[in-house]
Enzyme design. Structure first.
Site, short mmCIF file in Angstrom:
data_model
loop_
_atom_site.label_atom_id
_atom_site.label_comp_id
_atom_site.label_asym_id
_atom_site.label_seq_id
_atom_site.Cartn_x
_atom_site.Cartn_y
_atom_site.Cartn_z
N THR A 191 0.99 -1.22 -0.03
CA THR A 191 -0.15 0.13 -0.13
C THR A 191 0.78 1.21 0.06
O THR A 191 2.15 1.05 0.37
CB THR A 191 -1.00 -0.02 1.42
OG1 THR A 191 -1.82 -1.03 1.08
CG2 THR A 191 -1.34 1.33 1.92
N ARG A 219 -14.18 -6.96 -2.32
CA ARG A 219 -13.35 -6.93 -1.08
C ARG A 219 -12.99 -5.32 -0.93
O ARG A 219 -12.21 -4.78 -1.55
CB ARG A 219 -12.42 -7.97 -0.76
CG ARG A 219 -11.69 -7.67 0.69
CD ARG A 219 -10.36 -7.06 0.59
NE ARG A 219 -9.39 -7.26 1.59
CZ ARG A 219 -8.60 -6.53 1.73
NH1 ARG A 219 -7.90 -5.77 1.15
NH2 ARG A 219 -7.62 -6.50 2.92
N VAL A 220 -13.18 -4.88 0.41
CA VAL A 220 -12.47 -3.60 0.56
C VAL A 220 -11.79 -3.60 2.04
O VAL A 220 -12.25 -4.33 2.82
CB VAL A 220 -13.71 -2.50 0.72
CG1 VAL A 220 -13.30 -1.24 1.17
CG2 VAL A 220 -14.49 -2.42 -0.32
N GLY A 221 -10.65 -3.33 1.83
CA GLY A 221 -9.70 -3.06 3.02
C GLY A 221 -10.01 -2.12 3.91
O GLY A 221 -10.86 -1.23 3.90
N ASP A 222 -8.88 -1.65 4.68
CA ASP A 222 -8.90 -0.69 5.64
C ASP A 222 -8.53 0.56 5.08
O ASP A 222 -8.72 1.90 5.44
CB ASP A 222 -7.88 -0.88 6.86
CG ASP A 222 -6.34 -1.21 6.46
OD1 ASP A 222 -6.27 -1.94 5.40
OD2 ASP A 222 -5.50 -0.23 6.69
N THR A 242 -0.95 0.40 6.88
CA THR A 242 -0.39 -0.51 5.83
C THR A 242 -0.38 -2.07 6.51
O THR A 242 0.29 -2.21 7.61
CB THR A 242 0.76 -0.30 5.11
OG1 THR A 242 0.85 -1.58 4.33
CG2 THR A 242 2.00 -0.16 5.96
N GLY A 243 -1.06 -3.08 6.09
CA GLY A 243 -1.07 -4.26 6.50
C GLY A 243 -2.31 -5.10 6.40
O GLY A 243 -3.10 -4.65 5.37
N1 ASP Z 1 -4.27 -2.42 4.06
C1 ASP Z 1 -4.27 -3.05 2.66
C2 ASP Z 1 -5.52 -3.55 2.56
O1 ASP Z 1 -5.86 -4.59 3.53
C3 ASP Z 1 -2.83 -3.86 2.33
C4 ASP Z 1 -1.82 -3.44 2.80
O2 ASP Z 1 -1.72 -2.28 3.20
O3 ASP Z 1 -0.88 -4.04 2.71
O4 ASP Z 1 -6.09 -3.55 1.60
#
Ligand code: ASP
Length: 324
Positions: A191, A219-222, A242-243
Site C-alpha cells: 500500500t 473486498r474492501v480493506g482498511d 498498511t497491513g
Molecule cells: N491494508 C491494505 C488492505 O488490506 C493492504 C496493505 O496495506 O498491505 O487492503
C-alpha cells in the site's frame, strides 16, 4: 547592578537553549510508506536502490510543496500520486490482482484542520485513486464512494478513465498466476501512504492501495476506511496504515492511535507501539503505520520484517529505509 547582570545572564541562557531546541524541532515535514510486509533483499531482485530512489522522489515532491508554504493535504496528494505511478508499490500502476483477475483499488485522504475526508473503493479505471478520494472530499457531501459511482464522479468532474490494461504489470500477472490457486488471499500486500504537517500546523493523511493479492472481487480493506487505514486530526496526529486490512478495520487502528494520544495522553511513540507491537502482534495481525503529530514527532512502527518508509523534516532530517 549585580542583580541586573544575573537577570541578563539568565535570559541569555534561556534564549540560547530555546534557539538550540527549536532548531532541532521540525516546523513541518512529511512521512511516507510503500507498504509493510515480508520482502527480503533477494526478493527485490537487486532493485533496493531503485526502491529507495523512488521513495525519495515522492518525498521530495511533497516536501517542496510544504517548503513553499503549501498545505498538508496538497503535499499528501502529490506524494501519493507519484507512488501510485510507480510500478514498485501496490497502488495505482503497481496494484495487485483479485481472485477473479480484476484490479480494484481503494484510497482515502483526510484533513486534520476540519476533519474533512474523502475516499473511493473498488475503482478499476482511475489512474490515481488518491485524486478521486480528494474529489469526494472537496466536491461531494459524502466520505466514501464505491466502484461505478466513483468513476462516474471522476468523469463528471472532467477527467478521463484509464484503460484497465494500464494497470496490468507483467511481473504482477506472473505472481498472481502462482497465487490464484490458493484458497485464501495471500500475505502479498503493500500500500502507499503519506502524512504531513505544514507550516501552519495543519495535519493531513492519505492512503492508496490495490488491496491484497487474491482478494475476493468487491473486498474492501482498511485503506479507504477513515479511522482504520487513515486518520488526521490537528489536535493530535495524522496516520496512514498498511497491513492485513481486516484486522486494521476491526481494531480501528488509525483512530485508536489518535484516541490513545487524546484520552490516555500517550506520546505518539507509546500509542503506535501499543497498537502495532502489542494489540495487533498479539493476534497475529501483520502491518505497520506512519504518523506525524502536531509537534512534528514522527513514528514508523511495523511488526513485519520490513516496511518501505521514509521522511523529510524541516530540521533537515531525511531518511529512506526498507529493512529494520
Ligand atoms: N491494508 C491494505 C488492505 O488490506 C493492504 C496493505 O496495506 O498491505 O487492503
Amino acid at each position: 547592578m549585580k542583580y541586573r547582570f544575573y537577570i541578563f545572564l539568565f535570559l541569555y541562557v534561556v534564549l540560547s537553549f530555546k534557539a538550540v531546541f527549536s532548531q532541532n524541532k521540525p516546523v513541518y515535514g512529511l512521512v511516507i510508506h510503500g507498504g509493510a510486509g515480508f520482502a527480503t533483499r533477494e526478493s527485490l531482485h537487486g532493485k533496493e536502490k531503485d526502491y529507495l530512489n523512488a521513495m525519495q522522489l515522492a518525498i521530495d515532491s511533497g516536501y517542496r510543496i510544504l517548503e513553499r508554504g503549501g498545505n498538508a493535504v496538497d503535499a499528501v496528494e502529490a506524494t501519493i500520486q507519484i507512488l501510485e505511478n510507480c510500478p514498485y508499490f501496490n497502488a495505482g500502476k503497481g496494484s495487485v490482482i483479485t481472485k477473479a483477475g480484476t484490479i480494484e483499488m481503494d484510497a482515502s485522504i483526510m484533513e486534520g484542520k476540519n476533519l474533512k475526508a474523502g475516499a473511493v473503493a473498488g475503482v478499476r479505471r482511475i489512474k490515481n485513486p488518491i485524486r478521486a478520494a480528494r474529489l469526494v472530499m472537496d466536491k461531494t457531501p459524502h466520505v466514501l464512494i464505491t466502484g461505478k459511482g466513483a468513476e462516474d464522479l471522476w468523469i463528471k468532474q472532467g477527467y478521463e478513465l484509464t484503460d484497465t490494461s494500464y494497470f496490468y504489470d507483467r511481473e504482477m500477472l506472473e505472481k498472481w498466476k502462482k497465487e490464484r490457486e490458493k484458497e485464501k488471499m495471500t500475505d502479498k500486500h503493500g500500500t502507499v501512504g503519506a502524512v504531513a504537517l505544514d507550516q501552519y500546523g495543519n495535519l493531513a493523511a492519505g492512503t492508496s492501495t490495490g488491496g491484497m493479492m487474491n482478494k475476493l472481487p468487491g473486498r474492501v480493506g482498511d485503506s479507504p476506511i477513515i479511522g482504520a487505514g487513515t486518520y488526521a486530526n490537528n489536535e493530535t496526529v495524522a496516520i496512514s496504515c498498511t497491513g492485513h486490512g481486516e484486522f486494521f478495520i476491526k481494531h480501528a487502528v488509525a483512530f485508536q492511535v489518535h484516541a490513545l494520544m487524546k484520552f490516555k495522553k500517550m506520546t505518539l511513540k507509546e500509542a503506535s507501539y501499543t497498537v502495532i507491537q502489542e494489540e495487533l502482534k498479539n493476534i497475529g495481525a501483520s502491518g505497520g503505520l506512519i504518523a506525524i503529530d502536531k509537534d512534528g514527532n514522527i513514528s514508523m512502527e511495523f511488526n513485519t520484517s520490513m516496511m518501505f518508509r521514509g521522511y523529510r523534516l524541516s530540521n533537515k532530517k531525511n531518511e529512506v529505509l526498507i529493512f529494520k
